[in-house]
Design a protein around this motif. Structure first.
Motif, PDB file in Angstrom:
ATOM      1  N   ASP A  15      46.196  44.847  51.153  1.00 58.73           N
ATOM      2  CA  ASP A  15      45.089  44.842  52.108  1.00 58.73           C
ATOM      3  C   ASP A  15      45.570  44.366  53.484  1.00 58.73           C
ATOM      4  N   GLY A  16      46.815  44.652  53.824  1.00 61.43           N
ATOM      5  CA  GLY A  16      47.323  44.282  55.133  1.00 61.43           C
ATOM      6  C   GLY A  16      48.211  43.053  55.088  1.00 61.43           C
ATOM      7  N   GLU A  20      51.646  38.709  52.749  1.00 57.46           N
ATOM      8  CA  GLU A  20      50.982  39.922  52.305  1.00 57.46           C
ATOM      9  C   GLU A  20      49.552  39.579  51.896  1.00 57.46           C
ATOM     10  N   ARG A  21      48.592  40.386  52.329  1.00 56.55           N
ATOM     11  CA  ARG A  21      47.193  40.227  51.922  1.00 56.55           C
ATOM     12  C   ARG A  21      46.913  41.138  50.732  1.00 56.55           C
ATOM     13  N   ARG A  45      40.597  36.991  47.089  1.00 58.55           N
ATOM     14  CA  ARG A  45      41.597  37.431  48.055  1.00 58.55           C
ATOM     15  C   ARG A  45      42.847  36.607  47.805  1.00 58.55           C
ATOM     16  N   ALA A  46      43.989  37.148  48.188  1.00 50.81           N
ATOM     17  CA  ALA A  46      45.230  36.412  47.995  1.00 50.81           C
ATOM     18  C   ALA A  46      46.162  36.653  49.165  1.00 50.81           C
ATOM     19  N   TYR A  79      39.954  35.643  54.149  1.00 49.45           N
ATOM     20  CA  TYR A  79      41.373  35.519  54.499  1.00 49.45           C
ATOM     21  C   TYR A  79      41.587  34.400  55.515  1.00 49.45           C
ATOM     22  N   GLU A  80      40.643  34.244  56.428  1.00 48.14           N
ATOM     23  CA  GLU A  80      40.790  33.207  57.457  1.00 48.14           C
ATOM     24  C   GLU A  80      40.843  31.813  56.817  1.00 48.14           C
TER      25      GLU A  80
END
Length: 178
Positions: A126-127, A137-138, A148-149, A167-168
């Motif tokens: 995911d970016g 790595e997302r 999310r990781a 993510y933040e």
């Protein structure tokens, strides 16, 4: 002429009335129990991870990370570490802020690809995130309420920061790692 009694021989109506009364009593008990029980879920007890962290830092061949300082309102709820043939593993989990927001940290220095495949099986790329000049790595879980990781491999060790937050917020957690 003697009067007849039905005491020893109940009719179907008597049986149905008795079952109805019994069902009503059980329902009343269940309602009272539900009203008196705590509706808030019980949170896990906090854990003291510092002794395990000290051991892991002394014995592992990679920098074992933990957030320093731990922000107010965060509580460590899980810690696990193991030295195995497949690698030295470190896990630390926190409930953060209000509600059930969770952030966890995992590290290993052995069989990185198989560990990653196991722990992040339902995740897709995911970016990227760049945190203090380091690229992570997302990954996003394929789920209705996805985790999310952030993942990075450095110096033969993999670090996974995973949680139920944005993510933040995961990036903020990474900035606390020492």
């Amino acid at each position: 002429m003697a009067a007849t009694s039905t005491r020893g021989n109940p009719s179907l109506g008597d049986i149905l009335r008795s079952v109805g009364v019994l069902a009503g009593v059980i329902a009343a008990i269940a309602i009272v129990f539900n009203l008196l029980s705590d509706s808030d879920p019980r949170l896990p007890d906090p854990v003291d991870y510092q002794p395990a962290l000290a051991v892991a830092r002394a014995e592992y061949g990679y920098p074992v990370l933990a957030p320093e300082p731990v922000p107010d309102g965060w509580r460590a709820t899980s810690v696990d570490f193991a030295q195995e043939e497949s690698g030295d593993r470190w896990k630390l989990g926190f409930l953060i802020g209000e509600g059930d927001a969770f952030v966890g940290l995992e590290q290993t220095d052995g069989e990185i690809q198989s560990y990653r495949d196991d722990r992040l099986a339902d995740f897709a790329a995911d970016g990227e995130s760049t945190i203090d000049g380091v690229t992570w790595e997302r990954l996003l879980e394929d789920d209705d309420q996805p985790d999310r990781a952030l993942v990075r491999v450095d110096g033969g060790a993999m670090t996974i920061v995973r949680g139920t937050v944005s993510y933040e917020k995961l990036e903020d957690f990474v900035r606390l790692l020492r």
